[in-house]
Design a protein around this motif. Structure first.
Motif, PDB file in Angstrom:
ATOM      1  N   GLU A  76      30.799  22.385  43.553  1.00  0.00           N
ATOM      2  CA  GLU A  76      31.348  21.617  44.956  1.00  0.00           C
ATOM      3  C   GLU A  76      32.668  21.859  44.955  1.00  0.00           C
ATOM      4  O   GLU A  76      33.206  21.877  46.258  1.00  0.00           O
ATOM      5  N   VAL A  77      33.368  21.695  43.994  1.00  0.00           N
ATOM      6  CA  VAL A  77      34.847  21.941  44.058  1.00  0.00           C
ATOM      7  C   VAL A  77      35.104  23.198  44.535  1.00  0.00           C
ATOM      8  O   VAL A  77      36.083  23.581  45.459  1.00  0.00           O
ATOM      9  N   LEU A  78      34.452  24.095  43.891  1.00  0.00           N
ATOM     10  CA  LEU A  78      34.803  25.584  44.211  1.00  0.00           C
ATOM     11  C   LEU A  78      34.512  25.829  45.614  1.00  0.00           C
ATOM     12  O   LEU A  78      35.326  26.621  46.442  1.00  0.00           O
TER      13      LEU A  78
ATOM     14  N   PRO B 102      48.722  26.099  39.583  1.00  0.00           N
ATOM     15  CA  PRO B 102      49.121  27.522  40.018  1.00  0.00           C
ATOM     16  C   PRO B 102      47.947  28.376  39.895  1.00  0.00           C
ATOM     17  O   PRO B 102      46.866  28.214  39.410  1.00  0.00           O
ATOM     18  N   GLY B 103      47.856  29.417  40.853  1.00  0.00           N
ATOM     19  CA  GLY B 103      47.111  30.406  40.870  1.00  0.00           C
ATOM     20  C   GLY B 103      45.870  29.994  41.634  1.00  0.00           C
ATOM     21  O   GLY B 103      45.787  28.986  42.279  1.00  0.00           O
ATOM     22  N   CYS B 104      44.692  30.857  41.642  1.00  0.00           N
ATOM     23  CA  CYS B 104      43.323  30.599  42.405  1.00  0.00           C
ATOM     24  C   CYS B 104      42.305  29.819  41.718  1.00  0.00           C
ATOM     25  O   CYS B 104      42.004  30.337  40.758  1.00  0.00           O
ATOM     26  N   LEU B 105      42.070  28.897  42.229  1.00  0.00           N
ATOM     27  CA  LEU B 105      40.896  28.153  41.399  1.00  0.00           C
ATOM     28  C   LEU B 105      39.641  29.083  41.121  1.00  0.00           C
ATOM     29  O   LEU B 105      38.913  29.060  40.139  1.00  0.00           O
ATOM     30  N   VAL B 106      39.153  29.889  42.066  1.00  0.00           N
ATOM     31  CA  VAL B 106      38.287  30.751  42.199  1.00  0.00           C
ATOM     32  C   VAL B 106      38.405  31.820  41.125  1.00  0.00           C
ATOM     33  O   VAL B 106      37.577  32.193  40.220  1.00  0.00           O
ATOM     34  N   LEU B 107      39.619  32.647  41.416  1.00  0.00           N
ATOM     35  CA  LEU B 107      39.712  33.955  40.426  1.00  0.00           C
ATOM     36  C   LEU B 107      39.922  33.422  38.977  1.00  0.00           C
ATOM     37  O   LEU B 107      39.291  34.140  38.104  1.00  0.00           O
ATOM     38  N   GLU B 108      40.462  32.350  38.812  1.00  0.00           N
ATOM     39  CA  GLU B 108      40.688  31.910  37.395  1.00  0.00           C
ATOM     40  C   GLU B 108      39.309  31.332  37.102  1.00  0.00           C
ATOM     41  O   GLU B 108      38.966  31.518  35.759  1.00  0.00           O
TER      42      GLU B 108
END
Lengths: 198, 198
Positions: free
Chosen positions: B66-68, B110-116
């Motif tokens: 859900e967060v994603l 920092p950064g992207c939640l999805v890509l990380e």
DNA sequence: CTAAATTTGTAATGATCGCTATATAAATGA
DNA sequence: TCATTTATATAGCGATCATTACAAATTTAG
């Protein structure tokens, strides 16, 4: 005052091959990540019980550090590719293409152990990996500085960033063709950056 | 037969704001990663006990999902930047520069939640994040296909790879200036790829 | 042959992991 | 009022985490 391994000492001799154990640890860390593999599984794959692992390597983080150093020194032929007289664009392009190939060479250990380790959630492991990440950036920057001193830092940042992206692609399951296509496209920026004035 | 949340039902009313709880969860997942934060800490930050968290969200992995989704829909203004008539090189360059800014905007996330997340060791979480990673790639490919059908797949791969590298840079502590310099250099390849014949 | 040194395997430490059984509290519907 | 329904808090589940006491085993030094 740190005890280094002596080839012969007094007590009971070690019953396992330290280098082979490190090979197994490297394979597991690369396949599962620092946080994805436990000491129990590591010890079992290394053919050792946990106490022997701790006696030989100190801790999980120190074991990871030794694995990182072995990997960083051997994974990519950086010194060969970035030889002093090499043409910058060709050399850096070759480095990207070799990275694309190596990151996809073993489907069970995709990507770069250092760059993936540097992104992990464990601060201890990430810090140790980042040392090598920065060492690689410095190595590339020094190479670029020979011919384009003013652009060395940005080009080095770019190279590490591209390699980090390639590593993520490999871990996402992309094959060598897709990685190589990205590497070749990334090389276009190297050509523009290093052959035009500015 | 899946129960969806009804605004009014029979039993005891929920004592917390579901959206605010998701905000807290997103902040923690972004700061520490899926594996870096535990259910106990999540629940505490959300102002909820673990049983209520499970009743409301199902599991840690479903909460992450859900967060994603919230993050993927709101983090980057992709639909604005990649509007139908936009000039491809300018639009994609702008996307990279905006990504560089957003990835470094909050030093604690920092950064992207999805890509990380797509890179994590937990296979469940990584799979859910990779859905959005691939959705973004498809979104970019569709945009590029309007003008450069034959190059859409490679350019989309390149964009996602660059953004993944930028995200890693942000997590390594690089500031917005360094990220932007990399983004601008990466844009040179877009210019070459999309304005020359081939 | 004995003492010191080191590794070994067994087994367990406390901490944390994701998750839940249980009982109580608070709302609505009849 | 009273049964039904849902959310709550307490407390704890078994599993796994990194790490280590401990004692037996095996070596060399004297």
């Amino acid at each position: 005052m740190v005890d280094k391994e002596k080839s012969k000492g007094r007590g009971r001799p070690r019953a396992f091959d330290r280098d082979r154990a490190l090979d197994q640890a490297q394979a597991l860390f690369h396949a599962q990540g620092y946080e994805g593999i436990g000491v129990a599984a590591l010890a079992q794959a290394m053919g050792v019980n946990p106490p022997s692992l701790y006696a030989a390597f100190g801790s999980k983080a120190q074991l990871f550090e030794e694995v990182l150093e072995r990997y960083a020194r051997s994974a990519l032929p950086v010194d060969t590719l970035l030889a002093e007289g090499a043409e910058p664009v060709a050399a850096l392009t070759a480095l990207l293409r070799v990275a694309a190939a190596i990151y996809t060479a073993d489907p069970q250990a995709p990507g770069c152990l250092v760059l993936e380790g540097a992104r992990g959630a464990d601060p201890d492991a990430a810090l140790r990996a980042r040392v090598w990440r920065e060492a690689s950036a410095a190595r590339i920057a020094a190479f670029v500085a020979h011919t384009h001193a003013g652009k060395a830092a940005t080009v080095a940042d770019y190279m590490v960033s591209i390699m980090s992206g390639l590593s993520a692609d490999a871990r996402a399951g992309h094959d060598v063709a897709r990685l190589t296509a990205v590497a070749d496209m990334a090389a276009l920026a190297l050509q523009e950056m290093l052959t035009k004035a500015g």
